[in-house]
Design a protein around this motif. Structure first.
Motif, PDB file in Angstrom:
ATOM      1  N   SER A  60      75.948  16.973  37.497  1.00 50.11           N
ATOM      2  CA  SER A  60      76.461  16.312  38.692  1.00 50.11           C
ATOM      3  C   SER A  60      76.406  14.796  38.535  1.00 50.11           C
ATOM      4  O   SER A  60      75.602  14.253  37.756  1.00 50.11           O
ATOM      5  N   ARG A  61      77.252  14.117  39.311  1.00 53.81           N
ATOM      6  CA  ARG A  61      77.245  12.652  39.277  1.00 53.81           C
ATOM      7  C   ARG A  61      75.915  12.108  39.794  1.00 53.81           C
ATOM      8  O   ARG A  61      75.434  11.076  39.321  1.00 53.81           O
ATOM      9  N   ASP A  62      75.301  12.814  40.780  1.00 51.02           N
ATOM     10  CA  ASP A  62      74.004  12.370  41.309  1.00 51.02           C
ATOM     11  C   ASP A  62      72.945  12.327  40.209  1.00 51.02           C
ATOM     12  O   ASP A  62      72.084  11.441  40.185  1.00 51.02           O
ATOM     13  N   THR A  63      73.020  13.304  39.292  1.00 49.61           N
ATOM     14  CA  THR A  63      72.054  13.330  38.182  1.00 49.61           C
ATOM     15  C   THR A  63      72.165  12.067  37.344  1.00 49.61           C
ATOM     16  O   THR A  63      71.163  11.449  36.974  1.00 49.61           O
ATOM     17  N   ILE A  64      73.397  11.662  37.050  1.00 51.95           N
ATOM     18  CA  ILE A  64      73.618  10.453  36.242  1.00 51.95           C
ATOM     19  C   ILE A  64      73.185   9.212  37.020  1.00 51.95           C
ATOM     20  O   ILE A  64      72.576   8.298  36.462  1.00 51.95           O
ATOM     21  N   GLU A  65      73.449   9.168  38.323  1.00 50.82           N
ATOM     22  CA  GLU A  65      73.067   8.007  39.135  1.00 50.82           C
ATOM     23  C   GLU A  65      71.538   7.835  39.157  1.00 50.82           C
ATOM     24  O   GLU A  65      71.029   6.718  39.077  1.00 50.82           O
ATOM     25  N   VAL A  66      70.838   8.955  39.279  1.00 53.21           N
ATOM     26  CA  VAL A  66      69.362   8.868  39.264  1.00 53.21           C
ATOM     27  C   VAL A  66      68.879   8.383  37.896  1.00 53.21           C
ATOM     28  O   VAL A  66      67.967   7.551  37.805  1.00 53.21           O
ATOM     29  N   ALA A  67      69.495   8.879  36.821  1.00 49.03           N
ATOM     30  CA  ALA A  67      69.103   8.454  35.472  1.00 49.03           C
ATOM     31  C   ALA A  67      69.362   6.971  35.267  1.00 49.03           C
ATOM     32  O   ALA A  67      68.505   6.232  34.758  1.00 49.03           O
ATOM     33  N   TYR A  68      70.564   6.498  35.689  1.00 46.83           N
ATOM     34  CA  TYR A  68      70.889   5.077  35.577  1.00 46.83           C
ATOM     35  C   TYR A  68      69.955   4.226  36.438  1.00 46.83           C
ATOM     36  O   TYR A  68      69.523   3.136  36.048  1.00 46.83           O
ATOM     37  N   GLY A  69      69.635   4.734  37.604  1.00 46.00           N
ATOM     38  CA  GLY A  69      68.739   3.990  38.498  1.00 46.00           C
ATOM     39  C   GLY A  69      67.368   3.782  37.869  1.00 46.00           C
ATOM     40  O   GLY A  69      66.766   2.710  37.979  1.00 46.00           O
ATOM     41  N   GLN A  70      66.860   4.813  37.188  1.00 51.09           N
ATOM     42  CA  GLN A  70      65.559   4.686  36.533  1.00 51.09           C
ATOM     43  C   GLN A  70      65.625   3.725  35.354  1.00 51.09           C
ATOM     44  O   GLN A  70      64.722   2.918  35.144  1.00 51.09           O
ATOM     45  N   LEU A  71      66.711   3.789  34.579  1.00 51.41           N
ATOM     46  CA  LEU A  71      66.885   2.860  33.465  1.00 51.41           C
ATOM     47  C   LEU A  71      66.943   1.417  33.955  1.00 51.41           C
ATOM     48  O   LEU A  71      66.396   0.497  33.327  1.00 51.41           O
ATOM     49  N   HIS A  72      67.596   1.208  35.100  1.00 51.29           N
ATOM     50  CA  HIS A  72      67.678  -0.134  35.686  1.00 51.29           C
ATOM     51  C   HIS A  72      66.308  -0.602  36.165  1.00 51.29           C
ATOM     52  O   HIS A  72      65.900  -1.752  35.947  1.00 51.29           O
ATOM     53  N   ALA A  73      65.568   0.309  36.785  1.00 53.75           N
ATOM     54  CA  ALA A  73      64.242  -0.047  37.293  1.00 53.75           C
ATOM     55  C   ALA A  73      63.301  -0.415  36.150  1.00 53.75           C
ATOM     56  O   ALA A  73      62.427  -1.282  36.301  1.00 53.75           O
TER      57      ALA A  73
END
Length: 496
Positions: A60-73
């Motif tokens: 899902s796109r939500d899965t990728i958004e959470v992954a990107y969010g953690q990489l950004h953090a």
């Protein structure tokens, strides 16, 4: 967009069975982070849009958004409104960076250790058998330990003290256990102890390391039995001490060779109750001579009373510490041999002037021993259970020693001569055949039998060849089967 190889790398990481326990978004995040750390994705490189990567990975796109969010953090990527996501500018993970030949060489070299670290690492440490097999030495019988009783006492402690058992405790040890230890060694070993002179530790090995580092300086001399307990020698070597071997005969340490030494030592280490590994008991006149020598020269006696509970012929001799009116003796004891190895409780009875320094030094090592185990052990001792257990096991071990001696004489005659000790948990055997000690030990190991060679315990390996056979942890039937197996292995070795 990712290159095909990069996308396949992410897919492989996400699908790997070793990562199955991770949430899906964490697997995606870790896979992309690894590409960045490896330099495969260089600084400033764009990442795929979350929708496109979700389609490529079948998530899902939500899965990728959470992954990107953690990489950004974590600072691995930057997210720019209207532009997308990009690898952050981090010189540590420059694009395509690889180890230089010089870096790779340094990575593969042995670490640069201190002199003490090099000595400790070079010693090989102390290796214990996790699942002992015949004839591992120094291991008690644990299968018949009264575990239900121990658990009941532990529950009592938890019920009465509650969360207090979860907190730090006195680094010197809980008062109930120190009092129980003092009462025990005074009664059974003729010691001169009180609760305020007892320091509870995790093991006798920790006590030896404390003595080596607190009582002596690098380069100082320490007299040590020859042959000697390997754990003591390694502790002294690691502290940078000069170990001076003193021979042992049938009456224990030859004290005359200490008093005649032109160069004095700062301490002497000995196992007077059952000398390790010979099993000899230090004669009373030698004990008294050693005490006077230590008092006259203001040196220390380090007395390791590792298994004195198990004495099979007459009454055991009083410990050296109890005979020493000058307070020059450090008395070391452990419950590893008398109860079970997993307890991890040992102790020292210290001269009054050493209590505070040793306790402070102990706080730099591990702080304190676990209070739950200490308090349970205290109740075990106070209720008379420790004494009862030791008396029971003394009878069991005496029988097992008799069985082993009889079987060695029956099946290993012509190969070894047993030297029957007055106590302890192991039987020394001296080789009487032409086989080399190493050949015997290796042949035994190939058939699942562990023997400790005697030559490695001797200074310059100049003494009698042979081995130790631990017997306490094995039933008579197990002992018989193992001795027969050993006899067959030695016969085969003799023919080859």
């Amino acid at each position: 967009m990712f290159k095909h190889s990069q996308l396949e790398s992410v897919k492989a990481w996400v699908a790997h069975p070793a990562h199955a326990a991770m949430p899906l978004h964490a697997r995606v995040q870790r896979a992309i982070r690894q590409l960045i750390v490896d330099g495969v994705l260089g600084a400033g490189k764009p990442l795929p849009a979350s929708r496109a990567l979700a389609q490529s990975l079948g998530v899902s796109r939500d899965t990728i958004e959470v992954a990107y969010g953690q990489l950004h953090a974590e600072g691995f990527i930057e997210r720019r409104v209207g532009s997308g996501s990009f690898v952050a500018e981090m010189t540590e993970f420059a694009p395509g960076r690889r180890l230089s030949q010089r870096d790779a060489l340094h990575r593969n070299q042995a670490p640069k250790l201190s002199k003490r670290g090099t000595a400790m690492f070079g010693s090989g440490g102390i290796r214990e058998q996790l699942l002992p097999r015949p004839f591992v030495h120094g291991v008690p019988e644990t299968r018949t330990f009264p575990l239900p009783l121990w658990e009941r006492l532990e529950r009592q402690v938890r019920k009465e003290l509650g969360a207090q058992t979860l907190l730090h405790c006195d680094p010197q040890g809980t008062e109930p256990l120190r009092r129980a230890i003092a009462d025990y060694v005074n009664l059974e070993r003729g010691a001169r102890a009180s609760a305020d002179r007892v320091l509870v530790l995790t093991s006798s090995q920790q006590a030896l390391s404390l003595c080596a580092n607190m009582l002596l300086d690098p380069g100082d001399r320490v007299f040590i039995e020859d042959p000697a307990y390997y754990g003591a020698r390694k502790a002294f070597d690691a502290a940078g001490l000069e170990c001076v071997p003193i021979p042992v005969d049938r009456q224990g340490l030859v004290v005359d060779q200490i008093t005649a030494q032109p160069r004095r030592a700062k301490a002497v280490f000995l196992t007077p109750s059952h000398q390790f590994p010979t099993g000899a008991t230090l004669a009373l006149d030698r004990r008294l001579a050693l005490i006077e020598w230590a008092a006259r020269h203001q040196t220390w006696i380090i007395e390791d009373d590792y298994d004195s509970e198990f004495h099979y012929a007459g009454k055991p001799t009083a410990c050296v510490q109890g005979l020493d009116p000058h307070d020059r003796t450090v008395y070391i004891g452990t419950f590893t041999k008398s109860l079970f190895p997993g307890l991890r409780i040992g102790y020292v009875v210290l001269p009054p002037q050493l209590v505070k320094p040793m306790t402070v030094a102990r706080t730099l090592l591990d702080g304190h021993s676990a209070s739950m185990a200490q308090l349970t052990l205290a109740r075990f001792m106070e209720g008379g259970h420790f004494g009862a257990h030791v008396r029971t096991m003394r009878g069991v071990y005496a029988q097992r020693l008799d069985v082993l001696v009889r079987l060695v004489r029956k099946y290993l005659s012509g190969f070894v001569e047993p030297r029957v000790p007055v106590g302890g948990l192991q039987l020394p055997c001296v080789l009487t055949c032409d086989l080399a000690e190493r050949t015997v030990v290796d042949a035994a190991q190939r058939v699942g039998i562990e023997l400790l060679g005697l030559s490695g315990l001797q200074h310059a390996r100049h003494g009698e060849a042979g081995f130790l056979m631990g017997f306490a942890a094995y039933t008579p039937l197990e002992i018989e089967g193992a001795v027969k197996k050993l006899a067959k292995a030695l016969r085969a070795a003799a023919k080859s």
